[in-house]
Every structure is written in structure tokens, then in C-alpha cells.
Enzyme design. Sequence first.
Site: not given
Ligand code: GUN
Length: 283
Positions: A53, A97, A120
Site C-alpha cells: 500500500k 489493517q 476500505d
Molecule cells: N486484510 C486483508 N485484506 C484487507 C483489506 O482489504 N483491508 C484491510 N483493512 N485489512 C485487510
Amino acid sequence: MTNILSGRDTAQHVIKTNLAPRVAALKAKGVTPKLVVVLIGDHAASASYVRQKEKYAVKCAMESEVRRFDESVTEAEVLGELEAINADDTIHGVIVQLPVPKHISVPKVLSTIAPHKDVDGFHAENIGKLVQGEPCLQCCTPKGIMTMLRESGTELSGANAVVVGRSNIVGKPIAALLLNANATVTTCHSRTRNLVMHTKMADVLVIAVGRPQMINADHVKEGAVVIDVGIHRMEDGKLCGDVDFESVKDIVKLITPVPGGVGPMTVVSLIENTIEAAEKSVT
Ligand code: GUN
């Protein structure tokens, strides 16, 4: 002729033609889109996703910050941090996350994030709007899949779309987006009887189950477009998806690889959502 639907290539194209110019336009107005990632504990896969990211944020000349917390952080501390981020006008998007440690409530965390900063797309307000076909911050993996299908010229109107998996973050929202795009949508899951009967009908097949290589040549129709959301580390150290790629690749019209398929598009969608949130903040 290649039938690989590359998320990596689509991501580069979207960044160049869409996201980078939008960031430049915002900067000309004195606004640099900023994403904050809240990372709790030391989950290895999460640390790797978060690095991706950050990498993509840099590619798009955006600002990103990771706020790290020890596994022992209290729920109240996390919620307090999110309230502070909600109130900070220099931050346009925030995600926590997942997974988080068991003593922290995911629903509480998700509902504390302000919907207009929820990049998200997990807040109930955004999910509700997504289902209704209203403009909103859309969950990143489903959004990325829709971008890939659009960029590949895949016709969705009237198509049979079959989704395998019913998670809140992929299966349910991608089914809603495909339905909003006028596909005829079937959602299959662990209790589905005769999975093959359904998947064999699919013009567009989205697999988001979390079981290595469970979909093979017996499951797919010739000429289908197959989107593989799974990612798993095999015993030999290589990565694979929920689809047995080698078995399926010569039958289908298009298939996403693992790695380099859905993964990069999820990250690009997060970046796009942050840009969207920043654009909204100046209008
Ligand atoms: N953990 C695995 N995939 C994701 C996601 O798309 N967003 C978040 N916040 N955590 C994750």
C-alpha cells in the site's frame, strides 16, 4: 495470444491515465491526498500488504503514514486514535489493517471510522450505498475486480456471473456490483449443492473462497472469464490462488494470475478511494 488478465498491467494503466493526473490536479489546488494505515501487532501477511500500500501511494505521489500499535493496545486507545484521525483535515483516508487482536471489536472499529474517510469501504453506510447502487467509497477488492473487467472489455449486461464465496469484504459486495452492472448473479458457498453445475454456467466466475486450487478444469465453461481472489503459499514456497491455474488456463478466455492479478488492483482501488475522498474534501 495471451489470455492472462494482468492486474499488475491494469494497475499501471489506471495509475498513469487516471490516478496520477487526479493527484496532480489536487496538488495544484494545494491538497496532497493522504492515507493513514493503522497496523496493530506483527502479523506477517499484514506487514507485507501494508508495504504494498505504501509502495503504491509513493507511485501516485501521495502521502501515506503507517501508525503502528503493539498487540497489547486497548480497544479504547484504537478508537481514540480513529476519532483523532477523523478530526484531522490533513488526512483523507484511513484503514485499520485486518486482522486485529481478539480483544478489539472489528464492528466497533469499522463503525468508528468516519464514512467519508472509510477508504476500505467497510462501514455499514458505504456497504448500504454500494448495494443500492449509490455513489460511495466501494470495498477495494470488488472495486478492483470491476475495474479489471471494465478495462478488459468484458460484457457484463445479461452475462451469467457466478461468485464462489460469501464474505462481507469480497463475495457479498462483488455480487452486488455485478448485479448493479446487470449481470445475472449466483452466489455459491460451502453449503451449495452441486457447485460444478453452477460454475459451469458462468460467463464470469469470481472465486473468493480461501482454499488453494479448489477450482479446476471440471468447474469452468470454455470461454469464461475467471477472477481468482485467493492467495496461498504452497509447500514449495510458490504462491497460488483458489484456482488451479495450469488446469484452467487453456480453456478460458481470460484468467487473473496469482500473484499479479487481483492483489495489485485491490491496492490501486484503495489509492483511488483516497483520491476520491480528497477530491470530495475540496468540493
Ligand atoms: N486484510 C486483508 N485484506 C484487507 C483489506 O482489504 N483491508 C484491510 N483493512 N485489512 C485487510
